[in-house]
Every structure is written in structure tokens, then in C-alpha cells.
Design an enzyme around this catalytic site. Structure first.
Site, PDB file in Angstrom:
ATOM      1  N   GLY A 678      44.189  42.694  38.806  1.00 60.71           N
ATOM      2  CA  GLY A 678      45.166  41.931  39.562  1.00 60.71           C
ATOM      3  C   GLY A 678      45.928  40.981  38.666  1.00 60.71           C
ATOM      4  O   GLY A 678      45.501  40.655  37.547  1.00 60.71           O
ATOM      5  N   CYS A 679      47.058  40.490  39.161  1.00 65.72           N
ATOM      6  CA  CYS A 679      47.923  39.645  38.338  1.00 65.72           C
ATOM      7  C   CYS A 679      47.287  38.284  38.071  1.00 65.72           C
ATOM      8  O   CYS A 679      47.172  37.849  36.915  1.00 65.72           O
ATOM      9  CB  CYS A 679      49.284  39.492  38.997  1.00 65.72           C
ATOM     10  SG  CYS A 679      49.219  38.967  40.729  1.00 65.72           S
TER      11      CYS A 679
END
Length: 896
Positions: A678-679
């Protein structure tokens, strides 16, 4: 013997290693000089001389001055029309302005026509107006046109202001040049077909000493504004002005061969057009572009040509024979004859007398040479004469009876043939007919690099260098070298070198390494060559989201990957935007259809990317796994999942794809299944990982994160509503956010048994995300409790050492800013701080000082998603990890 002074340096084949090093260092020096010089707004009186000398860094003095004379020989408005894509203005404005400024400083006036497609799409999206296309043409209704006018004016102003900051006078021209009728009002609405060009508007700007900067908007005779594609507008302007150059600036730096992946360096339309159209990879957008360019050049003088190039390499394309992008021109048809009776002997004689040194000096005559060719044929040998229709170039290849290697005896060209790169086309024709060649060139020749670039090996003897092409048998090479040594009356001993191997035939000589892929040296074994390996096809499932769009852009510029399928339920049947390698439409693939395609293994699709929301990927994964279960692991397609569905996998089937922390596991993969992080999780882990050995076991790291609203996806909600977010900051998921769990889970995998946190005592973090009013980017402030006191320098040094050599992680002293990192492919870490210690402090006061503050920024759509996916794909497919990913040397920061 060939005199290479009559040859342009080539635009075919690879560049010799020594040349690459020299050119690379020259390019760096020249780039630095460009930046230094263009920011002097008050150049001295010798500025043109200074700039010309700077240009010598990218080419020889002779060729630079030759092109300057060529370009200066016509009226100012006939130099060049340059079409600039909107992406170039948004992503590479400084380079573009610098390049145009340099051209102007040497007295040239390029005419710029620019688009603004990406900027317009972004504005339409913000206004919740759907971008619609028909036949690849943007349907332009009233609201779309209103925004388009604002966007074009804004982008035009940006470029003009950038030029004027460099001291270059520029005139914004947003209307009054193109007169148009409706193209098809029923079908496309306010889209125009140009019927007239007011050249006086452009020419008056040049007379005033200003670069004309045009938008592509047109007006009807009664004043209605119409939208016109910038490529078409540039072409119509060129038809009226008849410039020497029509330049299309793009990010990919040219056109690329769909089968080999190599950049196409020259296309001579008269000779190659029909054959190109029959190539299986020439279809859709590529075919349309070639057809449009041919139709344009057919209406212009033969001296006009089209160049497709990036802003960064514009000067090399314009001022060197070798160029840097793709050069397209009409050229002339070439001929090949095997008897003198098939050529115009008078015109051939005139060309040889003018350009062949042996004949021009009187050392021999054309009659004697004709006689020698006739005797060769009488004795059972063969000869081939190559040339072009106006006899600007000629080459003679001979082969004695019983021999298999042909001898390139003569290759002469006029200045027109050199400027027109007809030499390149002739070389292609010669090597098509002759798989093995030998020729010799004086050591003093000005253009030895032309030969080194084409040869597979070389040998120095006396005052000459002997080159060969296509000769791989060592016995043949030994015989060849011995024969040439006798012929050149040199010492009988020499060494011939090809592809890092040595064929001993006596004493030392002057040698080079070969460049043919089939004979790569051991240092290159194991790394695929982008220029020769077949493209790797990619299937993208879930293209509607922001990450899907960024993936399309990255794959479009990738030297090895190409899109095979782009699936989106909402966009099915619509053209895929921002993809120029082929004309693709979105499809809507079900899990079962993906399974059918996956049965072909990597032959059809090498990599499947699942860019889907959480809890949606499983049916596709199951379908692929079932379809490929009987295939060997190495033939199964790679699957990269961008959702959170497999980031916590405990089966061993999936590898967590954060290369900077898990590169070894990714490189030693066995399943080809990669869970893209995920970012927020990417930035947080990069900011904590170097400090894992120093964590305090009694306290947890905390992360305060702020993301642009693109992180909330495309489904409408308050978190991605620009109006709701205006002057606002929204916290959400204050506990148990999935990235909170991912950060702790994935960092625990990195912990060694002796660390405070490990498999027996898993690490947890406290994470609070927020969404802000900017579109893309993430800012993270991390508070990391430490088991001992450290200084800021200690912490900086730990991070600098940990990420040394990482091209997508930059460690800085200052605090990185979101705005500086938006649109970039790296994560930036800096702004390190520690609380000051207090004399006599005890208990919790001491613990409070054992804390590091770390700031991290990254683009949530790039390093936080799409860029990282490409990085993982590269590793999984065994190619350069950074292929297709722009990797600047260091970030730009604006806060100390």
C-alpha cells in the site's frame, strides 16, 4: 578503401562502448552548460560563439557548423515547426524552455504549437465532466470547450513565462492563426477542420524578435472557437510555411519497433513506407501517425523532414548526423545493380570524381575501376553497385569467386546525402544483401565512430583499421586478418578481437569489441538486451482507477513491456488513453476469460496486473492459478496484485513487493505472485526500517499521514470531493486502518531475533491517515521511539547508509515537501529531528528524548502503487529493475 569523411555518423546499430562513455560525459557537461548559460539573462556580445562551442560537446565542430549553415540558409520562419505535447509542458517545462532558448541564441526561430491533453483531462475530471472520444477525436461540447480555452491559455502562458525568465522573447498566440470549419458537428460537436492559416500572425512575431508560441485552437470565419488536434494544427502550419524541420516532441524520444523494441532511427518513406505498413506491429495509432506524416511530407519539398524526439535530446537531433530520436523523410528510392550497364555511368563517374579520394586525386581513374570490376566478374566474382536516384550516394561491394565474405570497396556520399541520412538507408540495404562484410578505413578519418558503430570487430594495421561485420568464425577472422595484413604491407602479426574473445594470429594490433547481441561478452550474459528481445505483453485488469492510468503511461514508455489487454467494466469499448505503442480499446474480461488467456502461459501475457479494489482480486487469481497449474513455474505468467488481499499471505505463494526491503526474496521468487504494498505502508516502512535495531520494545512508533484525494479512488465520496476538501483536512479510519496492520506485519518480517520486536513479539504501529485538498502525493511524519539517545547526524547517517545506491529512495537533510515529490517516482526521506535532552531529567522525561522524528514523502500513485508495480515486474521478469522508470539523480527540495 572507404573514406568515412564522406559518411554521416550513423543512426543504425548500437554505439561503441567508448563512444557511449564519451557521449554520456559530453552530454552531462553540455547539460550543465545549458543550465548555467540559459539562466544568464544578460549574455555577452559573443553569446552565439559561446553557444556554438557548447554545442560541440554533442557533436563535432564540422557537423554542428554544417547544420547551422543549413538551418540559417532559409528564412527564419522556415527553420522548424515544433509540436509540443501537453505532457512535455507539465513534466519537462524547464528542459523545453532551455532547449528553445538555445536555438534562439544561435539565431533560429522555432515556431511552437502546443497541446494540453493531460491538463485538460485533469480539469475535466475535477469538474466531473466525462472525457468522450469518437474515432480517437475528443468530442468537444460547450462545457469542454470552455475549460479547454482556459487550459490552453494557462499552459501557453506557462511556456512563455518560462522562456522569458531565461531572457528569451516569446509571444503568446492563442488565436488568430487557424481558420476552420466544423469537422463534423453532429459527431464531434465543436471540433474544427483547418481551412486557412494566417501566416502573417506568426511571421510578425518573428520579425519582432519573438518566438511564436501557438495553441491549436481555431476559429470559424464568424468567430466560433473550435478545438483542433495539435498534431494536425502543426501539420497544417507546416504546409503553409514549408520548414526544413517538423519536430514532434514526446517523452519516449522517438518511434519504437514493435517486434525488436529498438528505437527506429530513420525512416525513408519512398523506400520503406509500403514495407512498414505490412509489418504486423504497425497498426492503429502507429499506422495513422505514419500515414499522416507521409501525407504531410508528400506536400513539402524533399528538403523537409520530420523528427520525433524528446525535449532533452532536441539539440542532438538537430545538430548531429547521428541524431537522437526518429528522423522521417521522403528520401529517394535506392537501387542495387550487379552490372555497370544498369547504372547511369556518367552520373556515377561524376559522383566518384567529386567524392572518392583515389579517383579525385588522379591516383586511379573511373575507366580503370570499371575495367577492374569487369575483370572481377569475368573471373567468376561478383559486384554490386548501390545508389539513390539522384546519385547523391554510391557504394560498391565486391566478392571474389569462391569467397563468402563480401568487400565493401567504396562508399561515397555528397553533403545532401549526409544531411538526408541516405547513408543509413544504404547501409541497411547493403547488410540485407550481405550478411558478412569487410572494409578498411584510414586511422585519421574524422568519422571512425560511424564504422565502429556498425562493425562487429576491428583490427589496426599500419595507417588503416580493418572492420568486419557478421563474421563469427575464428578461422575466417584469422584468414581475413592475415590477408589484410599482407595487403596493407604491415607486420605479419596481429590480434583480432570480437565480443571479448581473442583469435591469435601473431602480434598485437588495434582492436575493438563487437556489438552484435549474439556475441555479447560475459559481462552482459544474463541481462536481456532491450533492443533485441521480444516485447513482454501485459494484461491490466482494473484500468479505470488513477493507478491504472499511471500504469498505462509507464508501460507506454517501457522498453520491454507492452499492453495486450486493458480491462475495465465501465470503459469497455473506449480507446485506451495515454498509450501510443498501439491503438487499444478497453475490454471487459471476466475471470474465466482471463483463465483462457492464461493457458498460453507467458507466450500471450507475461504479466497480469490486478489493479482492483480490496476483496475483488480472488476470482481472477484462482482462475489464473487453475489455468496454469500444469505449466512449469518459469512459463507461468507473473501476477502482481495491487490490492491488500495477499499482503498478509502466510502460504508462501506470495512475495511482498517492496524491493528496497525485500529485493532478495523477489529476485529468488518461485511462484511469480507479488503483493504490491500500500502507499501509506510503503512510505511508513521506508521511514522505520533503518531504525528497527534501535526500537524501544516498550513504546510503539506512530505515523501521522496526509494523502491527496486521489488516494480515495474514483468512486465519489467526501474524501475525493475537491469542493468539500477545499481549505479542509479530513481524518479517517483513526484505528485499525489496513495500512496500520500492514506496516507492523511487514516490518516484523524484517526483524531479527535479537531485535526488540521479532516474530515472538510482533511490531505494531499507531497510524492516523488524513486526506487533503491536493490531488496526489503523501506526506508522513513518523515518531520512532528509540532504545538509546541518538543525534540527528547519527540518524541521518543510518538512513544514508541503509539506502545507499537505491535509485527510488532519496535521503535528504531537509524536510521533503509533498509538492516537490508529486509526479516523481521516488520516495524522499529527511527532516530528521530528535528532542533536546534536559539536564537532570529522569523517568518519562528521559524516554521522551529517545525519539526520532522522520519525514517521508512519496507519490501515492507512483512509488506508492504504479511505479512500484513496474519495479516488481522488472525484477520478476529478470530485466533491469529500473527499466521504464524515470530515475532523477536527486530530488528538488525547497524547505531547509
Amino acid at each position: 578503401m572507404i573514406r568515412a569523411s564522406h559518411l554521416a555518423r550513423g543512426r543504425l546499430g548500437s554505439v561503441a562502448k567508448a563512444s557511449r562513455v564519451t557521449l554520456a560525459s559530453s552530454a552531462r557537461a553540455w547539460g550543465a552548460a545549458v543550465r548555467a548559460y540559459t539562466y544568464q539573462t544578460r549574455p555577452d556580445t559573443s553569446e552565439k560563439e559561446t553557444i556554438v562551442k557548447l554545442l560541440y560537446n554533442i557533436g563535432s565542430k564540422k557537423e554542428v557548423e554544417q547544420y547551422l549553415r543549413h538551418f540559417s540558409s532559409v528564412e527564419s520562419q522556415k527553420f522548424a515547426v515544433i509540436k509540443v505535447g501537453g505532457a512535455v509542458i507539465s513534466d519537462d517545462l524547464a528542459t523545453l524552455a532551455s532547449s528553445l532558448t538555445f536555438l534562439n541564441r544561435v539565431g533560429l526561430y522555432p515556431i511552437v504549437v502546443h497541446g494540453a491533453g493531460p491538463q485538460l483531462n485533469k480539469r475535466l475530471e475535477a469538474a466531473k465532466i466525462e472525457a468522450r472520444y469518437e474515432d480517437g477525436i475528443r468530442i468537444t461540447d460547450g462545457p469542454t470547450l470552455a475549460i479547454a480555452r482556459e487550459v490552453f491559455a494557462s499552459e501557453n502562458r506557462k511556456l512563455v513565462e518560462a522562456l522569458e525568465r531565461l531572457g528569451t522573447r516569446a509571444r503568446p498566440i492563442t488565436g488568430g492563426v487557424f481558420v476552420a470549419d466544423y469537422l463534423n458537428r453532429e459527431k464531434y460537436d465543436r471540433v474544427g477542420r483547418i481551412v486557412h492559416v494566417n501566416r502573417e500572425v506568426v511571421e510578425s512575431s518573428i520579425r519582432a524578435g519573438c518566438l511564436p508560441i501557438l495553441t491549436s485552437l481555431a476559429e470559424t470565419p464568424d468567430g466560433q472557437i473550435l478545438n483542433v488536434n495539435a498534431d494536425i494544427a502543426a501539420g497544417e502550419l507546416a504546409r503553409v510555411l514549408e520548414p526544413l524541420k517538423i519536430v514532434y516532441l514526446n517523452e519516449k524520444n522517438g518511434l519504437y519497433h514493435g517486434t525488436t523494441g529498438k528505437r527506429i532511427e530513420t525512416i525513408h518513406l519512398d523506400e520503406e513506407y509500403e514495407g512498414l505498413l505490412k509489418e504486423p506491429w504497425v497498426r492503429y495509432g502507429t499506422k495513422l501517425k505514419l500515414r499522416e506524416i507521409k501525407e504531410l511530407l508528400d506536400t513539402l519539398p524533399r528538403s523537409s523532414s520530420v523528427a520525433i524526439i524528446s525535449a532533452e535530446h532536441l539539440h542532438k537531433e538537430l545538430f548531429t548526423h547521428s541524431g537522437a530520436g526518429t528522423l522521417i523523410m521522403r528520401g529517394h528510392r535506392l537501387f542495387s545493380e550487379q552490372d555497370l550497364s544498369g547504372v547511369d555511368s556518367d552520373r556515377l563517374r561524376a559522383l566518384l570524381m567529386a567524392h572518392d579520394p583515389l579517383i579525385a586525386s588522379g591516383e586511379t581513374t573511373t575507366a580503370s575501376y570499371w575495367q577492374a570490376l569487369s575483370e572481377l566478374k569475368r573471373d567468376g566474382g561478383q559486384y554490386w553497385i548501390y545508389g539513390d536516384e539522384p546519385y547523391q550516394l554510391a557504394a560498391v561491394v565486391t566478392r571474389k569467386a569462391g569467397e563468402s565474405i563480401s568487400n565493401l570497396e567504396k562508399f561515397v556520399a555528397s553533403k545532401a546525402a549526409i544531411l538526408g541520412n541516405i547513408t543509413d538507408n544504404a547501409w541497411k540495404l547493403i547488410t540485407r544483401d550481405h550478411s558478412q562484410l569487410v572494409w578498411s578505413v584510414p586511422r585519421t578519418d574524422d568519422n571512425l565512430s560511424w564504422h565502429f558503430e556498425r562493425a562487429d570487430g576491428s583490427w589496426g594495421v599500419g595507417d588503416s583499421i580493418v572492420f568486419w561485420y557478421g563474421v563469427e568464425d575464428w578461422k575466417q577472422i584469422s584468414d581475413l586478418v592475415a590477408t589484410k595484413a599482407v595487403g596493407e604491407k604491415a607486420a605479419p602479426n596481429a590480434t583480432a578481437t570480437t565480443a571479448g574473445k581473442t583469435a591469435p594470429v601473431g602480434a598485437r594490433g588495434y582492436t575493438t569489441a563487437a556489438h552484435r547481441p549474439a556475441m555479447r561478452s560475459a559481462t552482459n550474459i544474463g541481462r536481456r538486451s532491450y533492443s533485441t528481445a521480444a516485447p513482454l505483453r501485459v494484461g491490466l485488469i482494473g484500468a479505470r482507477g488513477y493507478t491504472g492510468r499511471e500504469l498505462i503511461k509507464l508501460i507506454d514508455g517501457h522498453p520491454r513491456f507492452e499492453l495486450a489487454y486493458v480491462s475495465s467494466r465501465e470503459l469497455a469499448g473506449k480507446p485506451v488513453p495515454n498509450y501510443t505503442k498501439a491503438q487499444l480499446d478497453h475490454v471487459n474480461l471476466s475471470a474465466q476469460q482471463v483463465a483462457e488467456l492464461a493457458k498460453a502461459g507467458r507466450e500471450d501475457v507475461a504479466v497480469w496486473i490486478l489493479a482492483l479494489p480490496n476483496n475483488v482480486a480472488a476470482p481472477f487469481v484462482a482462475a489464473i492459478d487453475s489455468a496454469v497449474s500444469s505449466q512449469p513455474t518459469g512459463q507461468q505468467p507473473v501476477v502482481v496484485d495491487l490490492s491488500a488481499d495477499y499482503r498478509f499471505d502466510a502460504s508462501g505463494q506470495w512475495t511482498y513487493g517492496l524491493p528496497e526491503l525485500h529485493r532478495t526474496k523477489l529476485a529468488n521468487r518461485t511462484t511469480g505472485r507479488i503483493a504490491n504494498p500500500g502507499c501509506y505502508a510503503t512510505g511508513s516502512q521506508l521511514g522505520i526500517a533503518p531504525l528497527l535495531p534501535y526500537l524501544d520494545a516498550a513504546r510503539l512508533p506512530s505515523v501521522f499521514g496526509v494523502s491527496g484525494y486521489s488516494g480515495a479512488g474514483t468512486k465519489p465520496s467526501p474524501k475525493n470531493d475537491p469542493e468539500f476538501l477545499r481549505d479542509n483536512l479530513i481524518p479517517y479510519a483513526p484505528v485499525n486502518h489496513i495500512h496500520e496492520r500492514e506496516i507492523g506485519h511487514s516490518l516484523t518480517r524484517l526483524c531479527k531475533p535479537e531485535y526488540s520486536f521479532n516474530a515472538e513479539n510482533p511490531l505494531k504501529v499507531q497510524f492516523t491517515p488524513h486526506v487533503a485538498s491536493f490531488f496526489q502525493g503523501i506526506g508522513l511524519t513518523l515518531h520512532v521511539p528509540l532504545c538509546k539517545s541518538m543525534s540527528v547526524k547519527n540518524i541521518h547517517d543510518i538512513f544514508a547508509e541503509f539506502y545507499r545506491g537505491e535509485r527510488l529512495v532519496h535521503v535528504t537533510q531537509s524536510a521533503p515537501l509533498v509538492r516537490d515529490n508529486s509526479g516523481k517516482h521516488y520516495a524522499a526521506i529527511g527532516g530528521f529531528a530528535v528532542p533536546p535532552s534536559e539536564e537532570g531529567a529522569a523517568g518519562s522525561a528521559v524516554l521522551a528524548t529517545r525519539r526520532a522524528v522522520v519525514n517521508v514523502t512519496l507519490d501515492n500513485l507512483l512509488k506508492g502503487a504504479a511505479t512500484q508495480a513496474v519495479q516488481n515486474m522488472n525484477i520478476a521478469m529478470g530485466i533491469d529493475e529500473y527499466a521504464g522508470i524515470p530515475t532523477p539523480p536527486e530530488p528538488t527540495m525547497s524547505l531547509d
